[in-house]
Design a protein around this motif. Sequence first.
Motif, PDB file in Angstrom:
ATOM      1  N   SER A  38       0.726  -1.121   0.257  1.00 35.61           N
ATOM      2  CA  SER A  38      -0.066   0.064  -0.145  1.00 35.61           C
ATOM      3  C   SER A  38       0.830   0.988   0.120  1.00 35.61           C
ATOM      4  N   VAL A  39       0.321   2.508  -0.628  1.00 37.79           N
ATOM      5  CA  VAL A  39       1.027   3.717  -0.724  1.00 37.79           C
ATOM      6  C   VAL A  39      -0.086   4.802  -0.295  1.00 37.79           C
ATOM      7  N   SER A  40       0.492   5.738   0.423  1.00 40.16           N
ATOM      8  CA  SER A  40      -0.496   6.918   0.563  1.00 40.16           C
ATOM      9  C   SER A  40       0.023   8.149  -0.207  1.00 40.16           C
ATOM     10  N   ILE A  41      -0.734   8.895  -0.553  1.00 40.29           N
ATOM     11  CA  ILE A  41      -0.207  10.211  -1.404  1.00 40.29           C
ATOM     12  C   ILE A  41      -0.935  11.057  -0.889  1.00 40.29           C
ATOM     13  N   ILE A  42      -0.129  12.483  -1.121  1.00 37.30           N
ATOM     14  CA  ILE A  42      -0.500  13.826  -0.799  1.00 37.30           C
ATOM     15  C   ILE A  42      -0.804  14.742  -2.049  1.00 37.30           C
ATOM     16  N   GLY A  43      -2.059  14.922  -1.900  1.00 39.19           N
ATOM     17  CA  GLY A  43      -2.511  15.952  -3.124  1.00 39.19           C
ATOM     18  C   GLY A  43      -3.587  14.878  -4.076  1.00 39.19           C
ATOM     19  N   CYS A  53      -9.786   4.614  -2.506  1.00 39.25           N
ATOM     20  CA  CYS A  53      -8.997   4.862  -1.346  1.00 39.25           C
ATOM     21  C   CYS A  53      -9.571   5.612  -0.213  1.00 39.25           C
ATOM     22  N   ARG A  54      -9.058   5.861   0.961  1.00 41.16           N
ATOM     23  CA  ARG A  54      -9.736   6.818   1.965  1.00 41.16           C
ATOM     24  C   ARG A  54      -9.073   8.397   1.865  1.00 41.16           C
ATOM     25  N   ALA A  55      -9.903   9.188   2.066  1.00 43.39           N
ATOM     26  CA  ALA A  55      -9.766  10.710   1.848  1.00 43.39           C
ATOM     27  C   ALA A  55      -9.636  11.342   3.320  1.00 43.39           C
ATOM     28  N   VAL A  56      -8.425  11.981   3.598  1.00 43.37           N
ATOM     29  CA  VAL A  56      -7.984  12.447   4.996  1.00 43.37           C
ATOM     30  C   VAL A  56      -7.811  13.892   4.742  1.00 43.37           C
ATOM     31  N   PHE A  57      -8.037  14.691   5.621  1.00 49.00           N
ATOM     32  CA  PHE A  57      -8.044  16.096   5.529  1.00 49.00           C
ATOM     33  C   PHE A  57      -6.999  16.990   6.455  1.00 49.00           C
ATOM     34  N   ASN A  58      -6.211  16.222   7.564  1.00 44.83           N
ATOM     35  CA  ASN A  58      -5.509  16.790   8.139  1.00 44.83           C
ATOM     36  C   ASN A  58      -4.403  15.859   8.455  1.00 44.83           C
ATOM     37  N   ILE A  59      -2.986  16.172   8.783  1.00 46.96           N
ATOM     38  CA  ILE A  59      -1.990  15.502   8.891  1.00 46.96           C
ATOM     39  C   ILE A  59      -2.012  14.509  10.029  1.00 46.96           C
ATOM     40  N   GLU A  60      -2.735  15.006  11.336  1.00 46.80           N
ATOM     41  CA  GLU A  60      -2.900  13.963  12.383  1.00 46.80           C
ATOM     42  C   GLU A  60      -3.824  12.906  11.947  1.00 46.80           C
ATOM     43  N   ASP A  61      -4.670  12.923  11.450  1.00 45.78           N
ATOM     44  CA  ASP A  61      -5.530  11.935  10.933  1.00 45.78           C
ATOM     45  C   ASP A  61      -4.732  10.898   9.806  1.00 45.78           C
ATOM     46  N   PHE A  62      -4.255  11.798   8.916  1.00 50.46           N
ATOM     47  CA  PHE A  62      -3.589  10.890   7.902  1.00 50.46           C
ATOM     48  C   PHE A  62      -2.434   9.951   8.674  1.00 50.46           C
ATOM     49  N   LEU A  63      -1.630  10.453   9.434  1.00 43.51           N
ATOM     50  CA  LEU A  63      -0.567   9.679  10.003  1.00 43.51           C
ATOM     51  C   LEU A  63      -1.000   8.280  11.093  1.00 43.51           C
ATOM     52  N   LYS A  71      -1.458  -0.546  -4.138  1.00 49.80           N
ATOM     53  CA  LYS A  71      -2.644  -0.168  -3.930  1.00 49.80           C
ATOM     54  C   LYS A  71      -2.721   1.150  -3.302  1.00 49.80           C
ATOM     55  N   LEU A  72      -3.489   2.120  -3.641  1.00 50.99           N
ATOM     56  CA  LEU A  72      -3.416   3.387  -2.836  1.00 50.99           C
ATOM     57  C   LEU A  72      -4.384   3.000  -1.682  1.00 50.99           C
ATOM     58  N   HIS A  73      -3.766   3.581  -0.519  1.00 53.51           N
ATOM     59  CA  HIS A  73      -4.333   3.399   0.769  1.00 53.51           C
ATOM     60  C   HIS A  73      -5.075   4.587   1.310  1.00 53.51           C
ATOM     61  N   SER A  74      -4.545   5.866   0.979  1.00 53.62           N
ATOM     62  CA  SER A  74      -5.400   7.012   1.443  1.00 53.62           C
ATOM     63  C   SER A  74      -4.718   8.377   0.724  1.00 53.62           C
ATOM     64  N   VAL A  75      -5.398   9.302   0.790  1.00 54.79           N
ATOM     65  CA  VAL A  75      -4.966  10.623   0.086  1.00 54.79           C
ATOM     66  C   VAL A  75      -5.207  11.697   1.120  1.00 54.79           C
ATOM     67  N   ALA A  85       0.083   4.739   4.758  1.00 58.90           N
ATOM     68  CA  ALA A  85       1.111   3.471   4.544  1.00 58.90           C
ATOM     69  C   ALA A  85       2.538   3.752   5.043  1.00 58.90           C
ATOM     70  N   PRO A  86       3.512   2.705   4.784  1.00 58.53           N
ATOM     71  CA  PRO A  86       4.761   2.976   5.029  1.00 58.53           C
ATOM     72  C   PRO A  86       5.466   4.015   4.228  1.00 58.53           C
ATOM     73  N   VAL A  87       4.872   4.098   2.905  1.00 63.22           N
ATOM     74  CA  VAL A  87       5.633   5.064   2.017  1.00 63.22           C
ATOM     75  C   VAL A  87       4.323   5.905   1.737  1.00 63.22           C
ATOM     76  N   VAL A  88       5.025   7.177   1.720  1.00 60.00           N
ATOM     77  CA  VAL A  88       4.001   8.282   1.193  1.00 60.00           C
ATOM     78  C   VAL A  88       4.479   9.228   0.030  1.00 60.00           C
ATOM     79  N   VAL A  89       3.942   9.301  -0.768  1.00 62.57           N
ATOM     80  CA  VAL A  89       4.321  10.236  -1.909  1.00 62.57           C
ATOM     81  C   VAL A  89       3.490  11.575  -2.027  1.00 62.57           C
TER      82      VAL A  89
END
Length: 269
Positions: A6-11, A52-62, A31-35, A66-70
Amino acid sequence: MQTISSVSIIGSGSLANVFANVLHDFLPEFKLHSVLGRTQGKAQAFASKYNCRAVFNIEDFLKDAAPVVVELAGGLALKEYALPILKSGRTLICLSTGAFADDDFKQEAIRIAAENNGRICIVNGAVGGLDFLQTCSLQHGEHELIIETTKSPKSLLGAPGLEGINLDLAKRAVVFEGGVQEAIKGFPKNINVGVITALASENPQTKVRIVADPAARSNTHKITYRSALADATMEFFGKPDPANPKSSTTAALSAAACLKNLYSPITFW
């Protein structure tokens, strides 16, 4: 049986869509895990499209990223989110490398990554040859490095460096010549490549030239390197991203290639 990572992304903009489509079409092992997105409607639409899951602040995101964030969201987002991501021990693949022109930010990011087993991956973006530049930098001898970027005048409009300048959209012109620090301040959405080359070569004196050319049908980046060790000229012609002409589609592809290399039993460097 294929292992899915899994991978998470910003943007959730145009480059994020390019990246997500590459994973779906060519890298099914990911697989995209969260954005993480600032605009809720846009991020939710992206999350729905790519499951994938949408998140709107860094606290909830972390809490469960996923172990890798793009990062595919721009320099301001990278400066806002990089340090907490690295502090969490994650690997951060960075596209908006211009943020590292701020030496204080760069040194703090390196320190936090080192102390928390995090990792910063800087990708080629719209150019290549970073392996060559890093190889040559090990000699620590004197060298000259110039990067010349040529783009359509329309793709440069709105840049702070053009404030007060009446840019002729029908005439070829050099709109900037100077150092990396000044270049990224004046053209923050256009000259990440200058910062990347300076970082890879460990040469803060890298010279940047930006040309506006109405005949340009691609974003052209010409890197010229000269030293006692080697001379090289590398030229790249990237097609502008249709949804964001300030960027090249290959920028998002380079993030996907970096992700592939992180997990692959064979890598190319």
